[in-house]
Design a protein around this motif. Structure first.
Motif, PDB file in Angstrom:
ATOM      1  N   GLU A 383       0.815  -1.209   0.000  1.00  0.00           N
ATOM      2  CA  GLU A 383       0.000   0.000   0.000  1.00  0.00           C
ATOM      3  C   GLU A 383       0.853   1.265   0.000  1.00  0.00           C
ATOM      4  OE1 GLU A 383      -2.547  -0.374   3.373  1.00  0.00           O
ATOM      5  OE2 GLU A 383      -3.608  -2.125   2.590  1.00  0.00           O
ATOM      6  N   SER A 384       1.848   1.297   0.883  1.00  0.00           N
ATOM      7  CA  SER A 384       2.632   2.523   1.031  1.00  0.00           C
ATOM      8  C   SER A 384       3.542   2.769  -0.155  1.00  0.00           C
ATOM      9  CB  SER A 384       3.454   2.482   2.326  1.00  0.00           C
ATOM     10  OG  SER A 384       4.349   1.381   2.312  1.00  0.00           O
ATOM     11  N   MET A 385       4.020   1.706  -0.762  1.00  0.00           N
ATOM     12  CA  MET A 385       4.921   1.879  -1.900  1.00  0.00           C
ATOM     13  C   MET A 385       4.174   1.847  -3.227  1.00  0.00           C
ATOM     14  SD  MET A 385       8.381  -0.140  -0.791  1.00  0.00           S
ATOM     15  CE  MET A 385       9.249   0.597  -2.158  1.00  0.00           C
ATOM     16  N   GLU A 386       2.872   1.582  -3.194  1.00  0.00           N
ATOM     17  CA  GLU A 386       2.050   1.604  -4.391  1.00  0.00           C
ATOM     18  C   GLU A 386       2.643   0.729  -5.492  1.00  0.00           C
ATOM     19  OE1 GLU A 386       1.506   5.650  -5.503  1.00  0.00           O
ATOM     20  OE2 GLU A 386       0.344   6.162  -3.729  1.00  0.00           O
ATOM     21  N   VAL A 387       2.781  -0.579  -5.129  1.00  0.00           N
ATOM     22  CA  VAL A 387       3.323  -1.553  -6.075  1.00  0.00           C
ATOM     23  C   VAL A 387       2.268  -2.622  -6.341  1.00  0.00           C
ATOM     24  CG1 VAL A 387       5.732  -1.179  -5.453  1.00  0.00           C
ATOM     25  CG2 VAL A 387       4.376  -2.839  -4.173  1.00  0.00           C
ATOM     26  N   GLU A 388       2.521  -3.407  -7.426  1.00  0.00           N
ATOM     27  CA  GLU A 388       1.577  -4.463  -7.776  1.00  0.00           C
ATOM     28  C   GLU A 388       1.654  -5.668  -6.831  1.00  0.00           C
ATOM     29  OE1 GLU A 388       1.689  -3.587 -12.623  1.00  0.00           O
ATOM     30  OE2 GLU A 388       2.141  -5.592 -11.822  1.00  0.00           O
ATOM     31  N   ALA A 389       2.841  -5.895  -6.274  1.00  0.00           N
ATOM     32  CA  ALA A 389       3.006  -7.066  -5.402  1.00  0.00           C
ATOM     33  C   ALA A 389       4.134  -6.812  -4.418  1.00  0.00           C
ATOM     34  CB  ALA A 389       3.286  -8.325  -6.219  1.00  0.00           C
ATOM     35  N   ALA A 390       4.009  -7.468  -3.295  1.00  0.00           N
ATOM     36  CA  ALA A 390       5.073  -7.426  -2.281  1.00  0.00           C
ATOM     37  C   ALA A 390       5.168  -8.813  -1.660  1.00  0.00           C
ATOM     38  CB  ALA A 390       4.773  -6.375  -1.214  1.00  0.00           C
ATOM     39  N   SER A 391       6.359  -9.215  -1.276  1.00  0.00           N
ATOM     40  CA  SER A 391       6.555 -10.546  -0.686  1.00  0.00           C
ATOM     41  C   SER A 391       7.657 -10.504   0.356  1.00  0.00           C
ATOM     42  CB  SER A 391       6.888 -11.575  -1.779  1.00  0.00           C
ATOM     43  OG  SER A 391       8.058 -11.179  -2.484  1.00  0.00           O
ATOM     44  N   LEU A 392       7.643 -11.506   1.248  1.00  0.00           N
ATOM     45  CA  LEU A 392       8.642 -11.578   2.318  1.00  0.00           C
ATOM     46  C   LEU A 392       9.066 -13.039   2.463  1.00  0.00           C
ATOM     47  CD1 LEU A 392       8.580  -9.749   5.713  1.00  0.00           C
ATOM     48  CD2 LEU A 392       9.155 -12.175   5.641  1.00  0.00           C
ATOM     49  N   ALA A 393      10.386 -13.253   2.461  1.00  0.00           N
ATOM     50  CA  ALA A 393      10.940 -14.600   2.591  1.00  0.00           C
ATOM     51  C   ALA A 393      11.904 -14.637   3.775  1.00  0.00           C
ATOM     52  CB  ALA A 393      11.660 -15.013   1.309  1.00  0.00           C
ATOM     53  N   LEU A 394      11.918 -15.750   4.462  1.00  0.00           N
ATOM     54  CA  LEU A 394      12.825 -15.949   5.606  1.00  0.00           C
ATOM     55  C   LEU A 394      13.754 -17.117   5.339  1.00  0.00           C
ATOM     56  CD1 LEU A 394      10.413 -15.469   8.663  1.00  0.00           C
ATOM     57  CD2 LEU A 394      11.981 -13.797   7.642  1.00  0.00           C
ATOM     58  N   VAL A 395      14.880 -17.084   6.001  1.00  0.00           N
ATOM     59  CA  VAL A 395      15.900 -18.118   5.800  1.00  0.00           C
ATOM     60  C   VAL A 395      15.486 -19.404   6.512  1.00  0.00           C
ATOM     61  CG1 VAL A 395      18.308 -18.751   6.222  1.00  0.00           C
ATOM     62  CG2 VAL A 395      17.720 -16.400   5.574  1.00  0.00           C
ATOM     63  N   ASP A 396      15.599 -20.521   5.786  1.00  0.00           N
ATOM     64  CA  ASP A 396      15.410 -21.842   6.387  1.00  0.00           C
ATOM     65  C   ASP A 396      16.736 -22.245   7.037  1.00  0.00           C
ATOM     66  OD1 ASP A 396      15.204 -24.552   6.960  1.00  0.00           O
ATOM     67  OD2 ASP A 396      13.864 -24.943   5.268  1.00  0.00           O
ATOM     68  N   SER A 487       8.704   4.012 -12.059  1.00  0.00           N
ATOM     69  CA  SER A 487       9.910   3.627 -11.314  1.00  0.00           C
ATOM     70  C   SER A 487       9.713   3.894  -9.828  1.00  0.00           C
ATOM     71  CB  SER A 487      11.120   4.417 -11.843  1.00  0.00           C
ATOM     72  OG  SER A 487      10.919   5.808 -11.614  1.00  0.00           O
ATOM     73  N   LEU A 488      10.698   3.449  -9.031  1.00  0.00           N
ATOM     74  CA  LEU A 488      10.682   3.670  -7.579  1.00  0.00           C
ATOM     75  C   LEU A 488      11.576   4.848  -7.252  1.00  0.00           C
ATOM     76  CD1 LEU A 488      11.012  -0.019  -6.284  1.00  0.00           C
ATOM     77  CD2 LEU A 488       8.990   1.450  -6.077  1.00  0.00           C
ATOM     78  N   SER A 489      11.091   5.702  -6.402  1.00  0.00           N
ATOM     79  CA  SER A 489      11.897   6.847  -5.975  1.00  0.00           C
ATOM     80  C   SER A 489      12.793   6.433  -4.817  1.00  0.00           C
ATOM     81  CB  SER A 489      10.999   8.003  -5.556  1.00  0.00           C
ATOM     82  OG  SER A 489      10.255   7.635  -4.392  1.00  0.00           O
ATOM     83  N   GLN A 490      13.780   7.315  -4.547  1.00  0.00           N
ATOM     84  CA  GLN A 490      14.680   7.033  -3.429  1.00  0.00           C
ATOM     85  C   GLN A 490      13.912   7.009  -2.125  1.00  0.00           C
ATOM     86  OE1 GLN A 490      18.033   6.309  -3.659  1.00  0.00           O
ATOM     87  NE2 GLN A 490      17.745   5.783  -1.451  1.00  0.00           N
ATOM     88  N   LEU A 495      11.943   3.963   2.379  1.00  0.00           N
ATOM     89  CA  LEU A 495      10.799   3.471   3.138  1.00  0.00           C
ATOM     90  C   LEU A 495      10.847   1.953   3.262  1.00  0.00           C
ATOM     91  CD1 LEU A 495       8.038   3.809   4.487  1.00  0.00           C
ATOM     92  CD2 LEU A 495       7.019   3.802   2.188  1.00  0.00           C
ATOM     93  N   LEU A 496      11.212   1.294   2.162  1.00  0.00           N
ATOM     94  CA  LEU A 496      11.297  -0.169   2.195  1.00  0.00           C
ATOM     95  C   LEU A 496      12.381  -0.615   3.162  1.00  0.00           C
ATOM     96  CD1 LEU A 496      10.267  -2.828   1.040  1.00  0.00           C
ATOM     97  CD2 LEU A 496      11.977  -2.629  -0.779  1.00  0.00           C
ATOM     98  N   THR A 497      13.488   0.155   3.203  1.00  0.00           N
ATOM     99  CA  THR A 497      14.559  -0.179   4.149  1.00  0.00           C
ATOM    100  C   THR A 497      14.047  -0.041   5.581  1.00  0.00           C
ATOM    101  OG1 THR A 497      16.224   0.612   2.568  1.00  0.00           O
ATOM    102  CG2 THR A 497      16.889   0.400   4.870  1.00  0.00           C
ATOM    103  N   GLY A 498      13.278   1.035   5.808  1.00  0.00           N
ATOM    104  CA  GLY A 498      12.720   1.201   7.149  1.00  0.00           C
ATOM    105  C   GLY A 498      11.737   0.095   7.503  1.00  0.00           C
ATOM    106  N   ILE A 499      10.925  -0.324   6.511  1.00  0.00           N
ATOM    107  CA  ILE A 499       9.985  -1.419   6.766  1.00  0.00           C
ATOM    108  C   ILE A 499      10.748  -2.700   7.101  1.00  0.00           C
ATOM    109  CG2 ILE A 499       8.275  -2.910   5.677  1.00  0.00           C
ATOM    110  CD1 ILE A 499       7.263  -0.486   4.145  1.00  0.00           C
ATOM    111  N   ALA A 500      11.868  -2.916   6.419  1.00  0.00           N
ATOM    112  CA  ALA A 500      12.673  -4.105   6.711  1.00  0.00           C
ATOM    113  C   ALA A 500      13.201  -4.058   8.138  1.00  0.00           C
ATOM    114  CB  ALA A 500      13.828  -4.217   5.712  1.00  0.00           C
ATOM    115  N   GLY A 501      13.589  -2.827   8.574  1.00  0.00           N
ATOM    116  CA  GLY A 501      14.034  -2.700   9.963  1.00  0.00           C
ATOM    117  C   GLY A 501      12.909  -3.020  10.937  1.00  0.00           C
ATOM    118  N   LEU A 502      11.690  -2.553  10.614  1.00  0.00           N
ATOM    119  CA  LEU A 502      10.543  -2.864  11.454  1.00  0.00           C
ATOM    120  C   LEU A 502      10.268  -4.373  11.487  1.00  0.00           C
ATOM    121  CD1 LEU A 502       8.042  -0.003  10.501  1.00  0.00           C
ATOM    122  CD2 LEU A 502       9.320  -0.269  12.630  1.00  0.00           C
TER     123      LEU A 502
END
Length: 859
Positions: A383-396, A487-490, A495-502
């Motif tokens: 929603e915040s980045m206004e993209v078509e898809a978002a995903s999250l993967a974790l290390v096995d 395209s994606l702005s800086q 913001l994505l980096t901050g979301i990753a920190g969260l």
């Protein structure tokens, strides 16, 4: 003169026979063997070769017996005896409480003739009741075809034997009942331990039904819990369609049996439930139609019926009223387990509810459910980045691969579960290099892995991928794909980096929450569900927490407890607990017996365990207070019993011994029968007197209050006296006593009477365990600065695990073939010898006999 002499001789012979029978019967406590022996001895006494004996239970029903014919006791069925009792002479004797002599059974209608009974010589019969106080305990019946009819003397002799047998049967009944009570108590304790090993309700309910098999036979059984006047099944056993058996409910309004159990709060036994109009007939549950015998027992928690235990049998009258106490005791144990399970379930629901409240926060890091947090992260990213898809993967952690845990947007449900190996694709590169990637033309990027797009039917154009790091360690990645703009702005990348920190912070919070849940569960099981009262105070003594047991034990509610000081409830032992609680060593637990004051001002006895817990800036004090009122009552009961035995028996025994001595001196020494009987009575009286004296000395020695009347005496002479005292008993059992005393044994300063009783105790033990025809050896010798006295037998020996405990008070060797006792004799020997500065021990091997040795310092 000759006639009188003959009568006197018969009388003496009868008395001697009765005495012999009395001794043998009073020594036997096994009911089955006792009945067989009574019948065998009576047959021999009157020259009969056929007869029977049966005993009645408390309800007047024939419960046990023995049958003899051709002079031997044989196996039998209770149906034979019940027929005689219900339709024959035995029933008449019980009803009229008197013996009867029949010269010719063919002429007496009370005699039950069997179809195959031959008409030949007339059969004479005697039948007498076995009386135990005011109750008829059984019937003894004898028959004789040859040798003439029974006489009135025979009837008198059999009546006298029956009187002795009635007492013996009553004692055997009491012994069996006590054995059964102890066995059942032991089983209940084991059952309680088993069903309380878990608090998970379904496991508890299943364990209850499994353990029920140990105390009663059944074809099916069920546990119901009460909810809004409906009994709902929560566990069943013995039903083929378990799901169907768990799907119906019983209404208190429509089911008479359940309503009666609920209202009476007592177990209910029904001979045949199929005769009850309201008995349930459940479609698809054929077992309900087979049930005949039935028991319903209420499950009561805190004086409230919370459920019902059903026990079913396919046999009519499978259960009688005598199982009520057994089922009630089991239901009490089951109720406790059910209560604990329900409390645990309530506690679990409470914890889950608390977690659910926490997870309602709108901020990502406010939720403590990892999956929900991750889903919110992807939703917020999309929603915040206004993209078509978002995903999250974790290390096995097993293979280091990336596993997609959540996704939002196009193909989200198909993305979850996909896996990338280390270095594979842009996400794999980010994981390996721990750097963020912004790819504006994904299709031309050599790191791109096209197979995921191909599986999804999706085309990735722009990808921003950022590592998720926790404490300098990369645990996963988060991606934003195809912005709605070109395209994606800086700012979006930041913001994505901050979301990753969260996301990293949210994972830490989730892990901490899991640890908190585990700690809460441990706290609930170790604190709230503890059977002991537990108080927590600060270092000033102010109560900061208390478990439910403490509240119920002391009578305060939770709010009142927090207003109290530990010193207002309990005065710590100054010998154990310092006035300043800060001086308590956290590494030590202090224990002592004391009292605690409840809300009514009563001082309750407790066993206190105090420990300082190093929590927080100053720490806290844990006070565990275990109720020991039952333990103290038991100790007081033992003390009262000891006092009663000593004071109530000592004087009568002294009178008996004195009277027997007068009788012995009054009768002619040539009258061997009377002198023999009086000698036996004298020895038995002296033995009883020694037991009473030893019991008193045992308590005095334990309390270190015994006064030793020491005199200088010869140990050899004392051994000779003890051997002389035991010799008649050993001789009667076919045993041989041998003394082996070293020459010139020095005198010993000792309490002669006490050491004499030590020797007699050891010799009596040896006689008990030695087989007929074997030897018992008594020896004494000098060894360094003391005398060593040993008593050796050829008995079954003592196992290694029992050798260290055999001298403990109330300890008895296990085994059906071993003689029974109170477990006080060897405890007295140990304390008496140690009071003289000596030692006592046993050397033994199983099957090789035992040697008991004690030492005494000599002058």
């Amino acid at each position: 003169m000759t006639s009188k002499t003959s009568v006197s001789e018969r009388t003496k012979a009868s008395l001697a026979l009765l005495y012999s029978i009395s001794r043998e019967l009073t020594a036997q406590l096994d009911l089955r063997e006792l009945l067989q022996r009574i019948l065998q001895l009576t047959l021999q006494a009157v020259g009969s070769r056929a007869g029977s004996i049966l005993v009645l239970d408390e309800l007047g029903q024939a419960s046990e017996g023995a049958i003899a014919f051709e002079g031997k006791v044989h196996d039998h069925s209770m149906e034979q005896l019940r027929d005689t009792y219900e339709h024959g002479l035995a029933g008449w004797v019980v009803e009229n409480r008197q013996g009867v002599l029949i010269e010719d059974t063919r002429k007496d209608k009370r005699w039950l003739r069997k179809p195959d009974e031959e008409d030949g010589d007339p059969t004479s019969a005697i039948s007498v009741p076995l009386l135990a106080g005011e109750r008829v305990a059984g019937v003894l019946t004898l028959a004789r075809r040859k040798g003439g009819p029974f006489s009135e003397d025979d009837l008198a002799l059999v009546t006298a034997i029956a009187d002795q047998a009635g007492i013996a049967v009553s004692n055997a009944h009491l012994f069996r009942a006590e054995q059964e009570r102890r066995r059942f108590a032991s089983i209940l304790q084991e059952i309680a331990r088993t069903i309380n090993q878990t608090l998970e309700p379904n496991q508890v309910f299943e364990q209850i039904l499994e353990q029920l098999k140990r105390i009663i036979d059944f074809d099916s059984a069920s546990i119901f819990l009460l909810e809004d006047h409906l009994f709902r099944p929560v566990a069943v056993l013995g039903f083929e369609d378990r799901a169907r058996a768990l799907s119906f409910t019983i209404s208190l309004e429509s089911d008479a049996l359940s309503k009666q159990v609920f209202e009476s709060r007592k177990p209910l036994v029904v001979e045949d439930v199929q005769k009850i109009d309201t008995w349930m007939q459940i479609e698809g549950l054929p077992e309900a139609e087979k049930i005949r015998g039935w028991i319903g027992a209420p499950l009561i928690v805190r004086d409230r019926v919370v459920g019902m235990l059903n026990v079913d049998s396919y046999k009519v009258a499978a259960y009688s009223a005598d199982v009520i106490d057994l089922i009630e005791a089991f239901a009490d144990q089951a109720s406790t387990a059910v209560a604990n399970a329900l409390l645990f379930d309530e506690s679990q629901r409470r914890i889950t509810s608390m977690a659910a409240l926490t997870e309602t926060a709108t901020v990502i890091t406010a939720s403590l459910d990892l999956d929900e947090v991750l889903q919110r992260i992807t939703d917020r990213t999309k929603e915040s980045m206004e993209v078509e898809a978002a995903s999250l993967a974790l290390v096995d952690e097993d293979d280091g691969s990336l596993v997609y845990r959540v996704a939002s947007g196009f193909g989200a449900d198909r993305v979850v579960g996909m896996r990338l190996m280390p270095g594979q694709g842009i996400a794999g590169w980010v994981l390996d290099n721990e750097e963020a990637v912004f790819a504006s033309d994904v299709q031309s990027d050599p790191r791109f892995f096209p197979e995921i797009d191909q599986k999804l039917g999706f085309e990735s154009r722009v990808i921003a991928c950022v590592p998720i790091q926790v404490q300098d360690r990369t645990i996963g990645i988060i991606e934003a794909i195809n912005p709605r703009r070109s395209s994606l702005s800086q700012e979006q990348i930041d913001l994505l980096t901050g979301i990753a920190g969260l996301a990293g912070t949210a994972i830490i919070h989730a892990q901490l929450f899991q640890q908190t849940q585990s700690a809460r569960q441990r706290y609930a099981s170790l604190f709230e569900d503890n059977v002991d009262s537990i108080l927590i105070s600060d270092l000033a003594g102010q109560v900061t927490d208390a478990n439910k047991r403490a509240e119920s034990f002391l009578g305060y509610n939770a709010e009142q407890m927090l207003e109290l000081s530990i010193f207002s409830l309990h005065e710590p032992n100054p010998n154990h607990v310092p006035d300043d609680l800060t001086e308590l060593d956290p590494s030590q637990t202090i224990s002592y017996d004391s009292h605690v004051r409840d809300n009514r001002g009563r001082m309750l006895p407790v066993e206190v365990h105090v420990k300082r817990m190093a929590l927080g800036p100053g720490g806290f004090i844990q006070w565990i207070m275990r109720d020991i009122s039952e333990r103290l009552e038991l100790a007081e009961l033992r003390t009262d019993m000891t006092s009663m035995i000593f004071h109530d028996l000592r004087s009568p025994l002294g009178n008996i011994i004195s009277s027997l001595e007068v009788l012995q001196s009054s009768f002619d020494d040539e009258d061997e029968t009377i002198q023999s009987v009086l000698s036996i009575a004298s020895r038995s009286s002296r033995r009883a007197s020694r037991l009473v004296e030893s019991l008193l000395d045992l308590d005095r020695l334990e309390a270190e209050k015994a006064v030793l009347n020491k005199t200088e005496a010869s140990i050899g002479g004392l051994i000779a006296e003890a051997v002389e005292e035991i010799h008649p008993t050993a001789e009667a059992r076919g045993q041989f006593l041998r003394m082996n005393l070293a020459p010139r044994l020095p005198p010993v300063s000792m309490d002669v009477d006490m050491i004499r009783r030590v020797l007699i105790n050891l010799l009596e033990n040896a006689v008990k365990y030695t087989r007929a025809g074997d030897h018992i050896d008594v020896s004494a010798k000098k060894a360094d600065d003391h005398l060593a006295v040993s008593v050796r037998d050829n008995g079954p020996g003592i196992s290694e695990k029992d050798r260290d405990r055999i001298f403990d008070k109330f300890f008895r060797l296990s085994g059906d073939s071993r003689p029974k006792g109170l477990g006080l004799g060897l405890a007295f020997c140990r304390l008496a010898v140690e009071a003289h500065g000596g030692k006592i021990w046993v050397d033994s091997e199983e099957g090789q006999g035992s040697t008991f040795t004690f030492t005494l310092p000599y002058l």
